[in-house]
Design an enzyme around this catalytic site. Structure first.
Site, PDB file in Angstrom:
ATOM      1  CG  PHE A   1      17.534  -3.722  -6.813  1.00 22.24           C
ATOM      2  CD1 PHE A   1      18.512  -2.889  -6.279  1.00 22.24           C
ATOM      3  CD2 PHE A   1      17.134  -4.826  -6.080  1.00 22.24           C
ATOM      4  CE1 PHE A   1      19.079  -3.148  -5.027  1.00 22.24           C
ATOM      5  CE2 PHE A   1      17.696  -5.100  -4.830  1.00 22.24           C
ATOM      6  CZ  PHE A   1      18.678  -4.261  -4.310  1.00 22.24           C
ATOM      7  CG  LEU A   2      10.986  -1.179 -10.437  1.00 19.61           C
ATOM      8  CD1 LEU A   2      10.836   0.129 -11.173  1.00 19.61           C
ATOM      9  CD2 LEU A   2       9.630  -1.818 -10.276  1.00 19.61           C
TER      10      LEU A   2
ATOM     11  CB  CYS B   1      15.510   6.293  -7.714  1.00 12.91           C
ATOM     12  SG  CYS B   1      13.944   5.410  -7.597  1.00 12.91           S
TER      13      CYS B   1
ATOM     14  CE  LYS C   1      12.860   8.394  -3.506  1.00  8.84           C
ATOM     15  NZ  LYS C   1      13.448   7.324  -2.686  1.00  8.84           N
TER      16      LYS C   1
ATOM     17  CB  THR D   1      14.377   3.285  -1.490  1.00  6.87           C
ATOM     18  OG1 THR D   1      14.227   2.549  -2.709  1.00  6.87           O
ATOM     19  CG2 THR D   1      15.849   3.522  -1.200  1.00  6.87           C
TER      20      THR D   1
ATOM     21  CB  VAL E   1       7.680   0.371  -6.653  1.00  8.69           C
ATOM     22  CG1 VAL E   1       8.016  -0.868  -5.830  1.00  8.69           C
ATOM     23  CG2 VAL E   1       8.965   1.031  -7.140  1.00  8.69           C
TER      24      VAL E   1
ATOM     25  CG  ASN F   1      19.441   3.455  -6.477  1.00  4.90           C
ATOM     26  OD1 ASN F   1      19.494   2.573  -7.322  1.00  4.90           O
ATOM     27  ND2 ASN F   1      18.318   4.036  -6.131  1.00  4.90           N
TER      28      ASN F   1
ATOM     29  CB  ALA G   1      29.219  11.442 -21.173  1.00  4.80           C
TER      30      ALA G   1
ATOM     31  CE  LYS H   1      16.640   1.184  -4.554  1.00  2.77           C
ATOM     32  NZ  LYS H   1      16.524   0.876  -5.964  1.00  2.77           N
TER      33      LYS H   1
HETATM   34  P1  NAD Z   1       5.290   6.981  -6.122  1.00  4.37           P
HETATM   35  O1  NAD Z   1       5.589   8.225  -5.396  1.00  4.37           O
HETATM   36  O2  NAD Z   1       5.122   6.997  -7.608  1.00  4.37           O
HETATM   37  O3  NAD Z   1       3.992   6.294  -5.520  1.00  4.37           O
HETATM   38  C1  NAD Z   1       3.801   6.100  -4.148  1.00  4.37           C
HETATM   39  C2  NAD Z   1       2.320   5.979  -3.854  1.00  4.37           C
HETATM   40  O4  NAD Z   1       2.168   5.800  -2.442  1.00  4.37           O
HETATM   41  C3  NAD Z   1       1.487   7.213  -4.219  1.00  4.37           C
HETATM   42  O5  NAD Z   1       0.446   6.836  -5.069  1.00  4.37           O
HETATM   43  C4  NAD Z   1       0.958   7.721  -2.864  1.00  4.37           C
HETATM   44  O6  NAD Z   1      -0.331   8.251  -2.958  1.00  4.37           O
HETATM   45  C5  NAD Z   1       0.979   6.439  -2.052  1.00  4.37           C
HETATM   46  N1  NAD Z   1       0.978   6.619  -0.609  1.00  4.37           N
HETATM   47  C6  NAD Z   1       1.673   7.497   0.142  1.00  4.37           C
HETATM   48  N2  NAD Z   1       1.423   7.321   1.445  1.00  4.37           N
HETATM   49  C7  NAD Z   1       0.540   6.309   1.527  1.00  4.37           C
HETATM   50  C8  NAD Z   1      -0.085   5.626   2.608  1.00  4.37           C
HETATM   51  N3  NAD Z   1       0.179   5.941   3.878  1.00  4.37           N
HETATM   52  N4  NAD Z   1      -0.948   4.627   2.329  1.00  4.37           N
HETATM   53  C9  NAD Z   1      -1.203   4.267   1.051  1.00  4.37           C
HETATM   54  N5  NAD Z   1      -0.624   4.862  -0.004  1.00  4.37           N
HETATM   55  C10 NAD Z   1       0.241   5.861   0.221  1.00  4.37           C
HETATM   56  O7  NAD Z   1       6.438   5.960  -5.695  1.00  4.37           O
HETATM   57  P2  NAD Z   1       7.335   4.952  -6.565  1.00  4.37           P
HETATM   58  O8  NAD Z   1       8.128   5.688  -7.588  1.00  4.37           O
HETATM   59  O9  NAD Z   1       6.525   3.763  -6.964  1.00  4.37           O
HETATM   60  O10 NAD Z   1       8.362   4.522  -5.398  1.00  4.37           O
HETATM   61  C11 NAD Z   1       7.927   3.850  -4.245  1.00  4.37           C
HETATM   62  C12 NAD Z   1       9.134   3.466  -3.435  1.00  4.37           C
HETATM   63  O11 NAD Z   1       9.957   2.561  -4.177  1.00  4.37           O
HETATM   64  C13 NAD Z   1      10.044   4.636  -3.047  1.00  4.37           C
HETATM   65  O12 NAD Z   1      10.613   4.383  -1.803  1.00  4.37           O
HETATM   66  C14 NAD Z   1      11.121   4.585  -4.126  1.00  4.37           C
HETATM   67  O13 NAD Z   1      12.334   5.145  -3.671  1.00  4.37           O
HETATM   68  C15 NAD Z   1      11.270   3.102  -4.335  1.00  4.37           C
HETATM   69  N6  NAD Z   1      11.745   2.732  -5.664  1.00  4.37           N
HETATM   70  C16 NAD Z   1      11.311   3.415  -6.764  1.00  4.37           C
HETATM   71  C17 NAD Z   1      11.759   3.046  -8.024  1.00  4.37           C
HETATM   72  C18 NAD Z   1      11.329   3.814  -9.242  1.00  4.37           C
HETATM   73  O14 NAD Z   1      11.920   3.608 -10.301  1.00  4.37           O
HETATM   74  N7  NAD Z   1      10.350   4.681  -9.159  1.00  4.37           N
HETATM   75  C19 NAD Z   1      12.660   1.982  -8.170  1.00  4.37           C
HETATM   76  C20 NAD Z   1      13.065   1.290  -7.027  1.00  4.37           C
HETATM   77  C21 NAD Z   1      12.595   1.670  -5.776  1.00  4.37           C
END
Ligand code: NAD
Length: 406
Positions: free
Chosen positions: A141-142, A250, A253, A118, A11, A197, A242, A193
C-alpha cells in the site's frame, strides 16, 4: 532470513532496503540488465526520498543480479514485478513468468513465495499451481514519494494465505513495523488492495465533481468545502484535494483492471466506472479554463511528475495536459524539480515562467507554493490549488473549484 525480491521497481527496492536494514540478507533480481548494472554501481534507478541513502547504508546486505538461480535457497521470495493494464485488463504475464522461473530454481520446498504485486483475485491460487511452494498474498500500500517511510510504518499489513505456517513467517517478518496485521484468504487480500485503491480514487473524483459545481457559484471555494467535510471523522480529510485528477502507476491501471475483472465476474462497479469517467474530464476542463483567458501562445506547465517527491511520470496528468495543450496549438515549455519529459522542452523554473504567456500548475511540488508575487501579472491556472487566490489578480487567474469572488 535470506529474502529474494523479484522486480526492482519502487516496491521491490523499498521492500529490499527496509528488510536489509532489519538485518536480513537480500537478493534482488530483475530482468532489466541496465537497472541491475546501475544498482550494482550504487545508482538508484528512480528518485525516491531516502532510497539512495538506504541503498548505500545497507549495501553489504543487498546483492543485485539478473540470475534467478541466486534465489535457490531463499527462505522467502517477494514477487514485486509490474502488473500493467493492457486493453483495459490486467496483464499477469510478468507475475506468471516470475513464478515459472522461481519454480525452476527453488531447491527447498519450504521456501515461501510472497506476492506483493497488485493482482486480481484468483492470481495467488494460479501462482500456487506454478510454484508448488507455499504462496502468500501480501499486497503493498506504499505511496510513491514516501515509499521508504510507508514500508517501515504501514497502516496495516495484510497477509493472505492458505498455510498458517507460511502466513506466520511473513507476519513475523513485518512485526517490526508495529502495524496491525490482518490475516485473510488469498482472495480477500487481493480484493482488499483493489477496493482500497478504488475507494481513494473515488474520493478524489468525488471532490473534483464538487469542484466543478463550486466553479459555477460566486464566492464558493472547494477547499473550504473539502476541509470542512473532512473534519467529520466518518469522511476524514485525506484524498479530498480537488485538482487535475489522479494519475501515476497505480490508480489508473488498478481502477481499470478492477472494473474489467468485475465485469468478467458478471458484476458492475458503477461507482468506480464513474470515478474513471470524471477523471478523464479533468484535463479537458483545465484546457478550457486556459482557453477562456488565452487562445494562443506559449504555456509554461509547472510539474510533470504525476505527484510531488517522485520523478515518476507514468500516467501523469501533467503529461496528458501538455499533449492536450499542444493538440490545441499552444507552444509548451515545462519545469519539474525531478522528472523529465519528451513532451515539452524542459527549462528552469525562471525561464519557464518568464518566457511564457500563461502558467499552469500541474503538480503540487512545494517549490511552487509562494509563487503568487511572481505570477500575479501572468495568466495563471492553478490546477493543483497551491496558490493563495487572494494574492492573485482576479482577471488573470483561475483555479480548480474556485467560483468568482465578489
Ligand atoms: P515497476 O514497473 O516500477 O518495476 C517492476 C520491475 O519488475 C521492473 O524493473 C521490471 O524490469 C521487473 N520485471 C518485470 N518482469 C520481471 C520478471 N519476470 N522477473 C524479474 N523482474 C521483472 O513496478 P512498481 O511500481 O514497483 O510496482 C510493482 C507492483 O507493485 C505492481 O503490481 C504495482 O501495481 C504494485 N504497487 C505499486 C505501487 C507504487 O506506488 N508504484 C504501490 C503499491 C503497489
Amino acid at each position: 532470513m535470506r529474502v529474494g525480491i523479484v522486480g526492482l521497481g519502487v516496491v521491490g527496492l523499498a521492500t529490499g532496503v527496509v528488510l536489509a536494514e532489519q538485518g536480513h540478507n537480500i537478493v534482488g533480481v530483475d530482468v532489466d540488465e541496465n537497472k541491475v548494472e546501475g544498482l550494482r554501481c550504487g545508482r538508484s534507478p528512480i528518485y525516491e526520498p531516502n532510497l539512495k541513502e538506504m541503498l548505500d547504508a545497507n549495501a553489504s546486505r543487498i546483492k543485485f543480479t539478473t540470475d534467478y538461480s541466486e534465489l535457490s535457497d531463499a527462505d522467502l521470495v517477494f514477487i514485486t514485478v509490474s502488473t500493467p493494464t493492457v486493453n483495459g485488463r490486467i496483464y499477469l504475464g510478468y507475475v506468471f513468468d516470475a513464478a515459472k522461473r522461481l519454480s525452476d530454481v527453488l531447491r527447498r520446498n519450504d521456501s515461501i513465495v510472497v506476492i506483493k504485486s497488485t493482482v486480481v483475485p484468483g492470481t495467488a491460487r494460479k501462482v500456487k499451481e506454478i510454484v508448488k511452494n507455499d504462496v502468500v498474498s501480501n499486497p503493498e500500500f506504499l505511496r510513491e514519494g514516501s515509499a521508504i517511510l510507508d514500508t517501515k510504518r504501514p497502516d496495516r499489513v495484510v497477509i493472505g494465505s492458505q498455510s498458517k505456517e507460511a502466513g506466520d513467517v511473513v507476519e513475523n517478518l513485518w512485526r517490526f513495523t508495529g502495524a496491525p496485521v490482518i490475516r485473510t484468504s488469498w482472495e480477500e487480500a487481493e480484493m482488499i488492495k483493489y477496493a482500497a485503491n478504488s475507494f481513494l480514487a473515488i474520493k478524489v473524483s468525488f471532490i473534483n465533481e464538487i469542484a466543478n459545481l463550486c466553479e459555477r457559484l460566486p464566492n464558493c471555494d472547494v477547499n473550504v468545502v473539502a476541509k470542512t467535510i473532512g473534519l467529520d471523522r466518518r469522511i476524514a480529510p485525506y484524498f479530498l484535494n480537488a485538482g487535475l485528477g489522479w494519475g501515476g502507476s497505480c490508480f489508473p491501471k488498478d481502477t481499470q483492471a478492477f472494473v474489467s475483472f468485475a465485469r468478467d465476474m458478471g458484476e458492475r462497479l458503477r461507482i468506480v466506472e464513474a470515478a474513471i469517467e470524471v477523471n478523464r474530464e479533468r484535463v479537458p476542463r483545465v484546457v478550457n479554463m486556459l482557453k477562456s483567458l488565452l487562445t494562443r501562445g506559449k504555456v509554461c506547465v509547472l510539474g510533470v511528475a504525476f505527484k510531488p517527491n517522485t520523478d515518476d511520470t507514468r500516467e501523469s496528468k501533467a503529461i496528458e495536459l501538455i499533449r492536450a495543450l499542444k493538440a490545441e496549438g499552444y507552444e509548451v515549455v515545462a519545469y519539474d524539480p525531478k522528472a523529465r519529459t519528451e513532451e515539452a522542452k524542459m527549462v528552469t523554473l525562471d525561464e519557464c515562467i518568464s518566457s511564457s504567456d500563461a502558467v499552469i500548475i500541474a503538480t503540487e511540488w512545494d517549490e511552487f507554493r509562494g509563487l503568487e508575487e511572481r505570477l500575479k501579472d501572468k495568466i495563471t491556472i492553478d490546477a493543483r490549488r497551491v496558490l493563495d487566490p487572494s494574492k492573485m489578480e482576479a482577471s488573470k487567474f483561475r483555479a480548480i473549484g474556485l467560483g468568482v469572488q465578489t
